[in-house]
Design a protein around this motif. Structure first.
Motif, PDB file in Angstrom:
ATOM      1  N   PRO A  89       0.818  -1.208   0.000  1.00 48.86           N
ATOM      2  CA  PRO A  89       0.000   0.000   0.000  1.00 48.86           C
ATOM      3  C   PRO A  89       0.859   1.269   0.000  1.00 48.86           C
ATOM      4  CG  PRO A  89      -0.805  -1.559   1.635  1.00 48.86           C
ATOM      5  CD  PRO A  89       0.496  -2.083   1.153  1.00 48.86           C
ATOM      6  N   PRO A  90       0.346   2.363  -0.575  1.00 55.04           N
ATOM      7  CA  PRO A  90       1.116   3.609  -0.667  1.00 55.04           C
ATOM      8  C   PRO A  90       1.655   4.106   0.664  1.00 55.04           C
ATOM      9  CG  PRO A  90      -0.851   3.743  -2.023  1.00 55.04           C
ATOM     10  CD  PRO A  90      -0.961   2.471  -1.241  1.00 55.04           C
ATOM     11  N   GLU A  91       0.868   3.957   1.733  1.00 57.89           N
ATOM     12  CA  GLU A  91       1.314   4.487   3.027  1.00 57.89           C
ATOM     13  C   GLU A  91       2.517   3.728   3.583  1.00 57.89           C
ATOM     14  OE1 GLU A  91      -2.098   1.567   3.828  1.00 57.89           O
ATOM     15  OE2 GLU A  91      -1.603   3.140   2.384  1.00 57.89           O
ATOM     16  N   LYS A  92       2.803   2.535   3.039  1.00 60.42           N
ATOM     17  CA  LYS A  92       3.951   1.753   3.481  1.00 60.42           C
ATOM     18  C   LYS A  92       5.185   2.016   2.629  1.00 60.42           C
ATOM     19  CE  LYS A  92       1.526  -0.501   6.583  1.00 60.42           C
ATOM     20  NZ  LYS A  92       1.741  -0.307   8.029  1.00 60.42           N
ATOM     21  N   ARG A  93       5.042   2.913   1.633  1.00 57.43           N
ATOM     22  CA  ARG A  93       6.146   3.157   0.714  1.00 57.43           C
ATOM     23  C   ARG A  93       6.717   4.567   0.821  1.00 57.43           C
ATOM     24  NH1 ARG A  93       3.603   3.368  -3.877  1.00 57.43           N
ATOM     25  NH2 ARG A  93       1.652   2.218  -3.677  1.00 57.43           N
ATOM     26  N   ALA A  94       6.226   5.353   1.752  1.00 58.68           N
ATOM     27  CA  ALA A  94       6.642   6.751   1.832  1.00 58.68           C
ATOM     28  C   ALA A  94       8.118   6.907   2.179  1.00 58.68           C
ATOM     29  CB  ALA A  94       5.784   7.496   2.849  1.00 58.68           C
ATOM     30  N   TYR A  95       8.710   5.878   2.802  1.00 54.51           N
ATOM     31  CA  TYR A  95      10.096   5.979   3.271  1.00 54.51           C
ATOM     32  C   TYR A  95      11.106   6.100   2.133  1.00 54.51           C
ATOM     33  CZ  TYR A  95      10.866   1.148   1.854  1.00 54.51           C
ATOM     34  OH  TYR A  95      10.992   0.007   1.114  1.00 54.51           O
ATOM     35  N   CYS A  96      10.789   5.611   0.942  1.00 54.63           N
ATOM     36  CA  CYS A  96      11.760   5.662  -0.168  1.00 54.63           C
ATOM     37  C   CYS A  96      11.253   6.567  -1.294  1.00 54.63           C
ATOM     38  CB  CYS A  96      12.117   4.277  -0.677  1.00 54.63           C
ATOM     39  SG  CYS A  96      10.775   3.354  -1.450  1.00 54.63           S
ATOM     40  N   THR A  97      10.888   7.782  -0.926  1.00 59.34           N
ATOM     41  CA  THR A  97      10.435   8.784  -1.886  1.00 59.34           C
ATOM     42  C   THR A  97      11.559   9.791  -2.120  1.00 59.34           C
ATOM     43  OG1 THR A  97       8.170   8.563  -1.074  1.00 59.34           O
ATOM     44  CG2 THR A  97       8.679  10.523  -2.375  1.00 59.34           C
ATOM     45  N   ALA A  98      12.010   9.923  -3.360  1.00 54.74           N
ATOM     46  CA  ALA A  98      13.108  10.839  -3.685  1.00 54.74           C
ATOM     47  C   ALA A  98      12.721  12.273  -3.331  1.00 54.74           C
ATOM     48  CB  ALA A  98      13.473  10.725  -5.157  1.00 54.74           C
ATOM     49  N   ARG A  99      13.703  13.046  -2.871  1.00 54.95           N
ATOM     50  CA  ARG A  99      13.452  14.397  -2.395  1.00 54.95           C
ATOM     51  C   ARG A  99      13.944  15.473  -3.370  1.00 54.95           C
ATOM     52  NH1 ARG A  99      15.366  11.521   2.159  1.00 54.95           N
ATOM     53  NH2 ARG A  99      13.803  11.268   3.795  1.00 54.95           N
ATOM     54  N   SER A 100      14.466  15.082  -4.491  1.00 58.42           N
ATOM     55  CA  SER A 100      15.018  16.047  -5.447  1.00 58.42           C
ATOM     56  C   SER A 100      13.931  16.957  -6.009  1.00 58.42           C
ATOM     57  CB  SER A 100      15.704  15.312  -6.601  1.00 58.42           C
ATOM     58  OG  SER A 100      16.748  14.494  -6.127  1.00 58.42           O
ATOM     59  N   HIS A 101      14.358  18.101  -6.562  1.00 56.04           N
ATOM     60  CA  HIS A 101      13.417  19.014  -7.213  1.00 56.04           C
ATOM     61  C   HIS A 101      12.656  18.251  -8.298  1.00 56.04           C
ATOM     62  CE1 HIS A 101      11.924  22.253  -9.754  1.00 56.04           C
ATOM     63  NE2 HIS A 101      12.122  23.068  -8.740  1.00 56.04           N
ATOM     64  N   PRO A 102      11.335  18.350  -8.339  1.00 56.10           N
ATOM     65  CA  PRO A 102      10.533  17.540  -9.272  1.00 56.10           C
ATOM     66  C   PRO A 102      10.943  17.682 -10.733  1.00 56.10           C
ATOM     67  CG  PRO A 102       9.126  18.547  -7.640  1.00 56.10           C
ATOM     68  CD  PRO A 102      10.489  19.124  -7.436  1.00 56.10           C
ATOM     69  N   ALA A 103      11.290  18.895 -11.173  1.00 55.05           N
ATOM     70  CA  ALA A 103      11.673  19.086 -12.572  1.00 55.05           C
ATOM     71  C   ALA A 103      12.975  18.351 -12.888  1.00 55.05           C
ATOM     72  CB  ALA A 103      11.805  20.574 -12.885  1.00 55.05           C
ATOM     73  N   LYS A 104      13.933  18.423 -11.956  1.00 52.45           N
ATOM     74  CA  LYS A 104      15.196  17.716 -12.156  1.00 52.45           C
ATOM     75  C   LYS A 104      14.980  16.209 -12.100  1.00 52.45           C
ATOM     76  CE  LYS A 104      18.036  21.386 -10.082  1.00 52.45           C
ATOM     77  NZ  LYS A 104      19.013  21.696  -8.996  1.00 52.45           N
ATOM     78  N   LEU A 105      14.151  15.782 -11.163  1.00 57.68           N
ATOM     79  CA  LEU A 105      13.880  14.360 -11.024  1.00 57.68           C
ATOM     80  C   LEU A 105      13.153  13.820 -12.248  1.00 57.68           C
ATOM     81  CD1 LEU A 105      14.162  11.924  -9.164  1.00 57.68           C
ATOM     82  CD2 LEU A 105      11.953  12.526  -8.160  1.00 57.68           C
ATOM     83  N   ASP A 106      12.275  14.632 -12.812  1.00 58.64           N
ATOM     84  CA  ASP A 106      11.562  14.223 -14.030  1.00 58.64           C
ATOM     85  C   ASP A 106      12.559  13.954 -15.155  1.00 58.64           C
ATOM     86  OD1 ASP A 106       8.901  13.914 -15.419  1.00 58.64           O
ATOM     87  OD2 ASP A 106       9.802  15.463 -16.694  1.00 58.64           O
TER      88      ASP A 106
END
Length: 303
Positions: A233-250
């Protein structure tokens, strides 16, 4: 030192089988590794943070197997120390150490215990080395409850640790590889080589799904992220969410998808871990790998 094999028998066995030279070469390498771990911890501990370069440095010199061996011996000797966490203690107890009794009834394996470093730092270092050893393992495809029910909590926890490490290194790669307009392809390739396409895709897709409100991800990348199976489930996956600027990450995601597609086409199969890729390249049905002058075509490439 990295080329010195670990001798898997006791000194008594070595003496009886005329293998004392191999035994002492291995033991001396163990002792040198013990000292190197202590020095690496001292060199890379700054501002209450132990850099992962400490683990990488020792592994590069002594190899992952010997580094794990010395750490397992150390942690087992410190089993009563509350500054070593239970996960590392359970791992050390299960590690296949050689019982090496001398003529006085003392186990020489216990000579490998690291004394000069703080146990809390040894604990952190051990986790780092175990993470490095687990890079090629597959993602655990299940929930905590399933892992508990099947007795696979260790695999579940290790997969989470490697997922988190992958997320951190994606963020580092985005930061280091950004030239003001684009992310360097080599930065993306380095992460893929280190963690394998399956885990990188998992972390990237999870990040996009976790940030479904973010409109700086392209429609193509959002659509792609929805096709990646994430198992829990999504709530169990929040720990590995990249923190980079969204445009750069895109931009990183776009380049990563191209690289993963190329890897998939080279294999003739969906790209997963590098170890799987290597195996597939040896299959008769897979397209032949490009020949490299001076190298055998049967050689492949490692999670």
């Amino acid at each position: 030192m990295v080329k010195t094999p670990i001798y898997r028998h006791s000194g008594t066995y070595a003496q009886e089988h005329d293998e004392l030279k191999k035994y002492f070469a291995s033991h001396n390498a163990h002792m040198a590794c013990k000292e190197a771990i202590g020095q690496a911890i001292a060199d890379h501990h700054r501002n209450n943070i132990l850099s992962r370069d400490a683990a990488k440095e020792v592994i590069a010199e002594f190899g992952i197997d010997r580094t794990l061996y010395v750490l397992a011996a150390t942690i087992r000797a410190k089993d009563s120390d509350g500054r070593i966490d239970q996960d590392n203690k359970a791992w050390a107890r299960a590690f296949p150490l050689v019982e090496d009794m001398d003529t006085h009834g003392r186990d020489r394996t216990m000579e490998l215990e690291i004394y000069r470093s703080h146990p809390g730092l040894i604990d952190i270092f051990a986790h780092m080395v175990r993470d490095e050893a687990s890079l090629s393992l597959p993602i655990y495809r299940g929930t905590y409850d399933l892992a508990k029910e099947t007795g696979e909590l260790a695999e579940y926890r290790m997969s989470r640790r490697v997922n988190l490490l992958c997320q951190e290194e994606i963020d580092d790669a985005v930061s280091a590889g950004w030239d003001g307009m684009h992310v360097a392809p080599d930065a993306v390739k380095a992460v893929l080589e280190r963690f394998g396409p399956e885990r990188v895709a998992y972390v990237l897709a999870n990040t996009v799904q976790q940030k479904e409100w973010e409109d700086r991800f392209s429609g193509a990348n959002v659509s792609w992220a929805k096709t990646v199976p994430l198992f829990v489930p999504p709530e169990k996956r929040a720990y590995c969410t990249a923190r980079s600027h969204p445009a750069k990450l895109d931009e990183f995601i776009t380049v990563a998808r191209k690289e993963m597609l190329q890897m998939e086409q080279e294999c003739g199969q969906p790209a997963k871990r590098r170890s799987v890729r290597k195996k597939l390249q040896k299959q008769p049905d897979a397209p032949a790998a490009p020949s490299v002058p001076g190298k055998s075509k049967s050689k492949g490439q490692e999670r």
